[in-house]
Write an enzyme that holds these catalytic residues in place. Structure first.
Site, PDB file in Angstrom:
ATOM      1  N   LYS A  97       1.971  25.256  -6.189  1.00  0.00           N
ATOM      2  CA  LYS A  97       2.331  23.661  -5.060  1.00  0.00           C
ATOM      3  C   LYS A  97       3.907  23.852  -4.450  1.00  0.00           C
ATOM      4  CE  LYS A  97       3.654  19.500  -4.066  1.00  0.00           C
ATOM      5  NZ  LYS A  97       3.682  17.753  -5.023  1.00  0.00           N
ATOM      6  N   GLY A 158       6.700   8.838  -4.207  1.00  0.00           N
ATOM      7  CA  GLY A 158       6.354   7.455  -5.299  1.00  0.00           C
ATOM      8  C   GLY A 158       7.326   5.902  -4.383  1.00  0.00           C
ATOM      9  N   GLY A 185       3.313   9.254  -1.269  1.00  0.00           N
ATOM     10  CA  GLY A 185       2.732   8.266  -0.297  1.00  0.00           C
ATOM     11  C   GLY A 185       2.432   7.452  -0.770  1.00  0.00           C
ATOM     12  N   ASN A 206      -0.065  11.190  -7.206  1.00  0.00           N
ATOM     13  CA  ASN A 206       0.584  10.595  -8.688  1.00  0.00           C
ATOM     14  C   ASN A 206       0.508   9.446  -8.637  1.00  0.00           C
ATOM     15  OD1 ASN A 206       1.656  11.330 -11.209  1.00  0.00           O
ATOM     16  ND2 ASN A 206       3.449  13.303 -10.206  1.00  0.00           N
ATOM     17  N   THR A 207       2.049   9.271  -8.504  1.00  0.00           N
ATOM     18  CA  THR A 207       2.573   8.077  -8.891  1.00  0.00           C
ATOM     19  C   THR A 207       1.902   6.765  -8.850  1.00  0.00           C
ATOM     20  OG1 THR A 207       4.113   8.574  -7.478  1.00  0.00           O
ATOM     21  CG2 THR A 207       4.653   5.886  -8.500  1.00  0.00           C
TER      22      THR A 207
END
Lengths: 266, 64
Positions: A97, A158, A185, A206-207
């Protein structure tokens, strides 16, 4: 829905990719994998200090999982290429990535440098997943350069704001033939469902998982939303209408129209 | 020589493998750079280090 789809020559069942940053402990990873069926995880590359007795993330990632190495920390194409090669040396995986950020406030991807790095890495045989600010022309250039997929941001990393870039992502999904994976997001299941209803091939989160009170449960919730959104997309999302259309049959036997004062005629 | 940016001095360090053993690194999941170039795993035992070498030991951490 159980149909496999193909990215970079790999057949995948799960359209849900997970980032492993900020997790309270890597020990959660096997449980997240088990409960969601995800097949792709991202990791980052860092110096490992001698004294560190910290958990080694690789001890928690099963062999059958595809590792996508993230070049975060790279400020230009050359640094991204360097990180990609080091990462691939460690993982044996060619999935990269590309994340190049020349800005620290918004972590805004540098699309121009990302195109450069993509060209270079594709030439060297990598499967390249470029993370970009959604822009159709950039996406077209990346497709032409041989990227494995396009990863436009839904919102900045995030921020948990969801798919705020919808009008910019839609044309990418429509015009680009390689998979589009919405990344960044996505803060809650409804955002994930929205991304999939729009026709994204997959999402990366992720976040929202890592900082949830219960990361495993949040991963499960988002996974359900990914599946729901995908099924709806495959069936066909209905168009919005301005006025009501009765879903129950109007009671035809109440014939006295004169006394019906509900009509909006003026 | 420098390891991850910090000066290290030890007469017993002759090869990359010496560093791995001395500092107790897990060889499974690391890459090693010497003066900015990746040294392949099979060369770690034989790779002779010199005084001004800068060594970086890189691994994976959680990341999005």
């Amino acid at each position: 829905m159980d149909k496999e789809f193909e990215i970079a020559g790999k057949k995948l069942k799960s359209r849900f990719f997970i980032g492993t940053g900020k997790l309270p402990t890597y020990k959660l990873i096997p449980d997240i994998i088990k409960k969601t069926g995800i097949e792709v995880l991202t990791v980052a590359v860092r110096r490992i200090n001698p004294a560190s007795k910290v958990e080694n993330i690789m001890d928690y990632i099963p062999k059958n999982i595809i590792i996508m190495v993230n070049t975060s920390g790279a400020r230009n194409a050359d640094e991204a290429v360097k990180i990609a090669k080091i990462g691939s040396e460690i993982s044996g995986s060619k999935w990269i990535k590309i994340e190049i950020e020349a800005d620290t406030k918004y972590l805004a991807p540098d699309n121009e440098e990302t195109i450069k790095a993509t060209k270079k890495l594709v030439q060297e045989g990598f499967s390249v997943f470029p993370y970009i600010t959604p822009d159709l022309i950039t996406a077209k250039k990346l497709e032409k350069a041989g990227a494995a997929a396009i990863m436009p941001l839904g919102s900045f990393i995030g921020t948990n704001k969801g798919i705020t870039c919808e009008t910019l992502i839609k044309p990418i999904i429509q015009e680009i033939k390689i998979p589009v994976i919405i990344d960044a997001g996505i803060g809650r299941p409804s955002h994930a469902a929205k991304a999939m209803e729009m026709g994204a091939s997959a999402i990366l989160v992720n976040t929202a998982i890592a900082i949830a009170k219960d990361p495993v449960k949040m991963a499960v919730a988002i996974d359900m939303a990914v599946k729901a959104g995908r099924i709806a997309y495959e069936i066909g999302i209905l168009a919005e209408r301005e006025f009501a259309e009765a879903s129950s049959p109007l009671t035809g036997f109440l014939k006295d129209k004169k006394n019906d004062k509900r009509n909006n005629k003026k | 020589m420098k390891l991850n940016g910090k000066e290290i001095k030890n007469k017993n360090i002759k090869t990359l493998m010496d560093i791995i053993v001395l500092y107790n690194y897990d060889i499974k999941n690391i890459a090693i750079l010497v003066n900015d170039h990746v040294v392949k795993k099979k060369q770690w035992k034989s790779y002779r280090l010199s005084e001004n070498d800068e060594i970086e030991i890189i691994g994976f951490v959680g990341g999005g």
